[in-house]
Design a protein around this motif. Structure first.
Motif, PDB file in Angstrom:
ATOM      1  N   ALA A  72       3.483   8.628  18.291  1.00  0.00           N
ATOM      2  CA  ALA A  72       3.141   8.729  19.715  1.00  0.00           C
ATOM      3  C   ALA A  72       2.671   7.407  20.277  1.00  0.00           C
ATOM      4  N   SER A  73       1.974   6.618  19.460  1.00  0.00           N
ATOM      5  CA  SER A  73       1.460   5.328  19.916  1.00  0.00           C
ATOM      6  C   SER A  73       1.192   4.469  18.699  1.00  0.00           C
ATOM      7  N   VAL A  74       1.082   3.160  18.916  1.00  0.00           N
ATOM      8  CA  VAL A  74       0.836   2.247  17.803  1.00  0.00           C
ATOM      9  C   VAL A  74      -0.611   2.368  17.347  1.00  0.00           C
ATOM     10  N   GLN A  75      -0.793   2.695  16.084  1.00  0.00           N
ATOM     11  CA  GLN A  75      -2.105   2.653  15.438  1.00  0.00           C
ATOM     12  C   GLN A  75      -1.965   1.646  14.301  1.00  0.00           C
ATOM     13  N   ALA A  76      -2.554   0.472  14.478  1.00  0.00           N
ATOM     14  CA  ALA A  76      -2.357  -0.628  13.527  1.00  0.00           C
ATOM     15  C   ALA A  76      -2.708  -0.189  12.113  1.00  0.00           C
ATOM     16  N   GLY A  77      -1.780  -0.439  11.169  1.00  0.00           N
ATOM     17  CA  GLY A  77      -2.025  -0.171   9.754  1.00  0.00           C
ATOM     18  C   GLY A  77      -2.049   1.301   9.383  1.00  0.00           C
ATOM     19  N   SER A  78      -1.699   2.203  10.296  1.00  0.00           N
ATOM     20  CA  SER A  78      -1.756   3.638   9.994  1.00  0.00           C
ATOM     21  C   SER A  78      -0.733   3.997   8.933  1.00  0.00           C
ATOM     22  N   LYS A  79      -1.042   5.069   8.182  1.00  0.00           N
ATOM     23  CA  LYS A  79      -0.222   5.463   7.051  1.00  0.00           C
ATOM     24  C   LYS A  79       0.416   6.824   7.287  1.00  0.00           C
ATOM     25  N   LEU A  80       1.708   6.914   7.024  1.00  0.00           N
ATOM     26  CA  LEU A  80       2.349   8.222   6.974  1.00  0.00           C
ATOM     27  C   LEU A  80       1.959   8.942   5.692  1.00  0.00           C
ATOM     28  N   LEU A  81       2.087   8.243   4.560  1.00  0.00           N
ATOM     29  CA  LEU A  81       1.710   8.804   3.256  1.00  0.00           C
ATOM     30  C   LEU A  81       1.054   7.711   2.439  1.00  0.00           C
ATOM     31  N   LEU A  82      -0.067   8.043   1.794  1.00  0.00           N
ATOM     32  CA  LEU A  82      -0.783   7.100   0.940  1.00  0.00           C
ATOM     33  C   LEU A  82      -1.249   7.845  -0.302  1.00  0.00           C
ATOM     34  N   GLY A  88      -5.960  -0.478  -3.897  1.00  0.00           N
ATOM     35  CA  GLY A  88      -5.476  -1.273  -5.016  1.00  0.00           C
ATOM     36  C   GLY A  88      -5.366  -0.539  -6.322  1.00  0.00           C
ATOM     37  N   GLN A  89      -5.583   0.768  -6.315  1.00  0.00           N
ATOM     38  CA  GLN A  89      -5.585   1.542  -7.552  1.00  0.00           C
ATOM     39  C   GLN A  89      -4.406   2.524  -7.564  1.00  0.00           C
ATOM     40  N   ALA A  90      -3.345   2.119  -8.238  1.00  0.00           N
ATOM     41  CA  ALA A  90      -2.162   2.969  -8.437  1.00  0.00           C
ATOM     42  C   ALA A  90      -1.578   3.451  -7.111  1.00  0.00           C
ATOM     43  N   ASN A  91      -1.533   2.571  -6.118  1.00  0.00           N
ATOM     44  CA  ASN A  91      -1.118   2.975  -4.772  1.00  0.00           C
ATOM     45  C   ASN A  91       0.392   3.104  -4.612  1.00  0.00           C
ATOM     46  N   GLY A 102       7.363  -2.494  12.853  1.00  0.00           N
ATOM     47  CA  GLY A 102       7.963  -2.389  11.529  1.00  0.00           C
ATOM     48  C   GLY A 102       7.178  -1.462  10.626  1.00  0.00           C
ATOM     49  N   LEU A 103       7.818  -1.020   9.559  1.00  0.00           N
ATOM     50  CA  LEU A 103       7.150  -0.251   8.515  1.00  0.00           C
ATOM     51  C   LEU A 103       6.714  -1.187   7.402  1.00  0.00           C
ATOM     52  N   GLN A 104       5.728  -0.723   6.644  1.00  0.00           N
ATOM     53  CA  GLN A 104       5.304  -1.446   5.447  1.00  0.00           C
ATOM     54  C   GLN A 104       5.317  -0.471   4.278  1.00  0.00           C
ATOM     55  N   TYR A 105       5.958  -0.885   3.190  1.00  0.00           N
ATOM     56  CA  TYR A 105       5.925  -0.084   1.965  1.00  0.00           C
ATOM     57  C   TYR A 105       5.303  -0.929   0.879  1.00  0.00           C
ATOM     58  N   PHE A 106       4.370  -0.348   0.129  1.00  0.00           N
ATOM     59  CA  PHE A 106       3.791  -1.092  -0.982  1.00  0.00           C
ATOM     60  C   PHE A 106       3.411  -0.168  -2.123  1.00  0.00           C
ATOM     61  N   THR A 107       3.381  -0.754  -3.317  1.00  0.00           N
ATOM     62  CA  THR A 107       2.832  -0.109  -4.505  1.00  0.00           C
ATOM     63  C   THR A 107       1.943  -1.136  -5.198  1.00  0.00           C
ATOM     64  N   THR A 108       1.168  -0.676  -6.172  1.00  0.00           N
ATOM     65  CA  THR A 108       0.368  -1.601  -6.973  1.00  0.00           C
ATOM     66  C   THR A 108       0.653  -1.358  -8.449  1.00  0.00           C
ATOM     67  N   ASN A 109       0.505  -2.423  -9.246  1.00  0.00           N
ATOM     68  CA  ASN A 109       0.677  -2.261 -10.687  1.00  0.00           C
ATOM     69  C   ASN A 109      -0.670  -1.953 -11.338  1.00  0.00           C
ATOM     70  N   SER A 110      -0.685  -1.900 -12.667  1.00  0.00           N
ATOM     71  CA  SER A 110      -1.910  -1.498 -13.369  1.00  0.00           C
ATOM     72  C   SER A 110      -3.035  -2.514 -13.196  1.00  0.00           C
ATOM     73  N   GLY A 111      -2.698  -3.755 -12.822  1.00  0.00           N
ATOM     74  CA  GLY A 111      -3.722  -4.767 -12.595  1.00  0.00           C
ATOM     75  C   GLY A 111      -4.230  -4.821 -11.175  1.00  0.00           C
ATOM     76  N   PHE A 160       6.615  -3.330  -7.215  1.00  0.00           N
ATOM     77  CA  PHE A 160       6.001  -2.974  -8.417  1.00  0.00           C
ATOM     78  C   PHE A 160       6.223  -1.501  -8.695  1.00  0.00           C
ATOM     79  N   MET A 161       6.379  -1.268  -9.875  1.00  0.00           N
ATOM     80  CA  MET A 161       6.426   0.109 -10.333  1.00  0.00           C
ATOM     81  C   MET A 161       5.001   0.577 -10.588  1.00  0.00           C
ATOM     82  N   PRO A 162       4.540   1.652  -9.926  1.00  0.00           N
ATOM     83  CA  PRO A 162       3.154   2.086 -10.098  1.00  0.00           C
ATOM     84  C   PRO A 162       2.876   2.529 -11.526  1.00  0.00           C
ATOM     85  N   PRO A 163       1.653   2.374 -11.997  1.00  0.00           N
ATOM     86  CA  PRO A 163       1.312   2.841 -13.342  1.00  0.00           C
ATOM     87  C   PRO A 163       1.377   4.353 -13.441  1.00  0.00           C
ATOM     88  N   VAL A 164       1.498   4.851 -14.646  1.00  0.00           N
ATOM     89  CA  VAL A 164       1.521   6.298 -14.884  1.00  0.00           C
ATOM     90  C   VAL A 164       0.075   6.778 -14.986  1.00  0.00           C
TER      91      VAL A 164
END
Length: 526
Positions: A72-82, A88-91, A102-111, A160-164
């Motif tokens: 509906a409107s721009v909400q800076a940094g808002s997430k559809l799914l997190l 920074g923990q297994a995201n 634009g969209l942003q997609y990210f994952t984190t590794n075990s570190g 990055f492939m997220p940790p299990v």
């Protein structure tokens, strides 16, 4: 629930019972008939969000995420799914790239390191769309390719492939970071697969959602990204590095990259369909990093996990004190291979410890070194199919006689196979010990300068899976003269006969485990 009601529970229809819930006063509103005749959940962008239960542990088979939403409107940094366990923990996250379109997609590794990318403009206020993420599978924490699409058209890709690990703090519409806004707009459907859908499966799911919500989705989905090769390994040698890696489904080839230090850029050193390569363009004492990528006619994966190798000139090997060194022309001990190689590794060089540096180089497929396989010591295991070793040009003069000792354990009968064969081809200055045809006896022969054979067969001496010491003692004499030779098993003579003193000539075609004659088998031994 009725139109306009607050949604405090959004029930999961996957069969996994992962219902999304929230506290009263924090839930989105149900709006029926809002998108293609179907309902949506309307988030106010102030404090509406939903919690997902602890789950979503393993994405090593990839991930496919599909979200039908209308911002509906721009909400800076808002997430559809997190998904994850905090910042920074297994995201795993899909949302707005800052305050832009634009969209942003990210994952984190075990570190806790982030792999992320922003897309081209994809979010338009009050425009409904299908947002899709397809991420390749791979080893946890490895770098893999992911692609984000809007209505079936790719808008961005990266890794990055997220940790299990079980993810326990999972949100729809909310971020971990206080500076980010809440999602404002409608969400009609969220689908998550813990694998990479095939192209046909993805087309079917996107087609279903397009019809359901009256969306104009491209018929051809973006190509599923190739996984990065796993299991990259490097074995440093003398002036070379042997590399191998796992095959990737659908890949037609692999590109190998090398850099000298972390401050240098990677340079491509090889491309081809094989999953192994010997890099001989290296210098001893220098460390090298390697990564490999998979590719086909349209796609290329991200880099594999890196490996490092430092080739070194080998230290000199010396014969044990118990062995007389006068006339010692060759000493190959599998224990020396085990000093620099791990159990089960392919042996590409079997170093000579006689002091003559007559190393055996592998040819054929591979010969495995096995730790503790015989009396607590290592062996080289030959498969009997095409494994053998080449010895360098040498072994010229046997006029002072010859003593040959081989410790071996045959695995099966390979008719005519050779333990050791020296010479320059069939009938040319030959010295050979091997099987006598297809039987259990040994055959020893030499040739004179005219190509004539002096040979004899022994009594039964080869027993499958029985280790033994096989010894040949041949008298000295003038080249091409007839002399006596005796073959023994474990110190007991099993045969003797008249053979020739081989002519004095450098022998250049020398094999362990292979014959000159096409009808002979390869030696299968341990």
């Amino acid at each position: 629930m009725s139109n306009g009601s607050e949604v405090t529970e959004w029930r999961d229809a996957s069969g996994s019972n992962r219902n999304a819930v929230t506290l009263p006063g924090r839930g989105p509103v149900l709006v029926t008939g809002a998108l293609g005749g179907d309902a949506v959940l309307r988030f106010d962008g102030q404090n509406d969000y939903l919690d997902l239960p602890a789950a979503f542990a393993d994405f090593t088979s990839g991930m496919t995420l599909l979200v039908v939403a209308r911002p509906a409107s721009v909400q800076a940094g808002s997430k559809l799914l997190l998904l994850g366990n905090g910042a920074g923990q297994a995201n795993v996250s899909l949302g707005r790239n800052g305050g832009g379109a634009g969209l942003q997609y990210f994952t984190t590794n075990s570190g806790g390191n982030y792999g992320w990318f922003g897309t081209a403009d994809a979010l338009t206020s009050n425009e409904a769309a299908l947002y899709t993420v397809v991420q390749a599978g791979g080893v946890a924490s490895s770098a893999v390719q992911a692609t984000v699409s809007k209505n079936g058209i790719a808008v961005g890709s990266g890794q990055f492939m997220p940790p299990v690990v079980t993810r326990s703090t999972n949100y729809i519409g909310r971020s971990y970071w206080g500076g980010d806004g809440y999602f404002a707009g409608d969400i009609a459907e969220i689908i998550v697969y813990n694998r990479t859908l095939t192209a046909s499966e993805l087309a079917a799911v996107q087609g279903y959602l397009a019809q359901k919500y009256s969306l104009a989705v491209a018929e051809e989905p973006p190509p599923v990204p190739l996984a990065a090769p796993g299991g990259l390994g490097a074995t440093a040698g003398n002036g070379q590095v042997g590399l191998s890696w796992g095959a990737v489904n659908s890949a037609t080839g692999y590109k190998l990259y090398r850099r000298v230090t972390t401050t240098n850029a990677y340079a491509q050193i090889h491309a081809g369909a094989a999953t192994s390569y010997i890099d001989s363009g290296v210098s001893n004492g220098m460390s090298y990093d390697y990564v490999v990528r998979a590719y086909d006619s349209q796609r290329e994966s991200v880099d594999s996990a890196l490996v490092q190798a430092t080739p070194q000139a080998p230290l000199p090997l010396n014969p044990p004190a118990q062995l007389p060194t006068a006339g010692l022309a060759l000493l190959l001990d599998a224990g020396n291979a085990a000093l620099t190689m791990s159990n089960g590794s392919e042996v590409t060089e079997w170093r000579d410890a006689s002091g003559s540096n007559k190393c055996g180089d592998i040819a054929g497929t591979w010969t495995g070194v096995g730790d503790g396989a015989l009396g607590g010591d290592a062996v080289l295991r030959f498969d009997g199919q095409n494994d053998y070793l080449d010895l360098p040009a040498a072994f010229a003069d046997f006029t002072s006689g010859m003593t040959l000792l081989v410790v071996a354990r045959p695995a099966s009968v390979q008719a005519g196979s050779k333990l050791l064969l020296l010479g320059n081809g069939a009938g040319q200055a030959n010295v050979s010990l091997g099987r006598n045809g297809g039987g259990a006896g040994l055959q020893y022969f030499t040739t004179n300068s005219g190509g004539n054979y002096g040979w004899f067969g022994t009594a039964d001496a080869l027993t499958s899976n029985e280790a033994a010491l096989y010894t040949v003692v041949q008298a000295g004499g003038v080249a091409s003269s007839a002399v006596q030779a005796t073959v023994s098993k474990n110190g007991i003579a099993v045969g003797s006969g008249t053979v020739y003193v081989p002519p004095v000539v450098t022998r250049s075609t020398n094999y362990i485990g292979r014959s000159y004659w096409g009808g002979d088998g390869y030696f299968a031994e341990r």
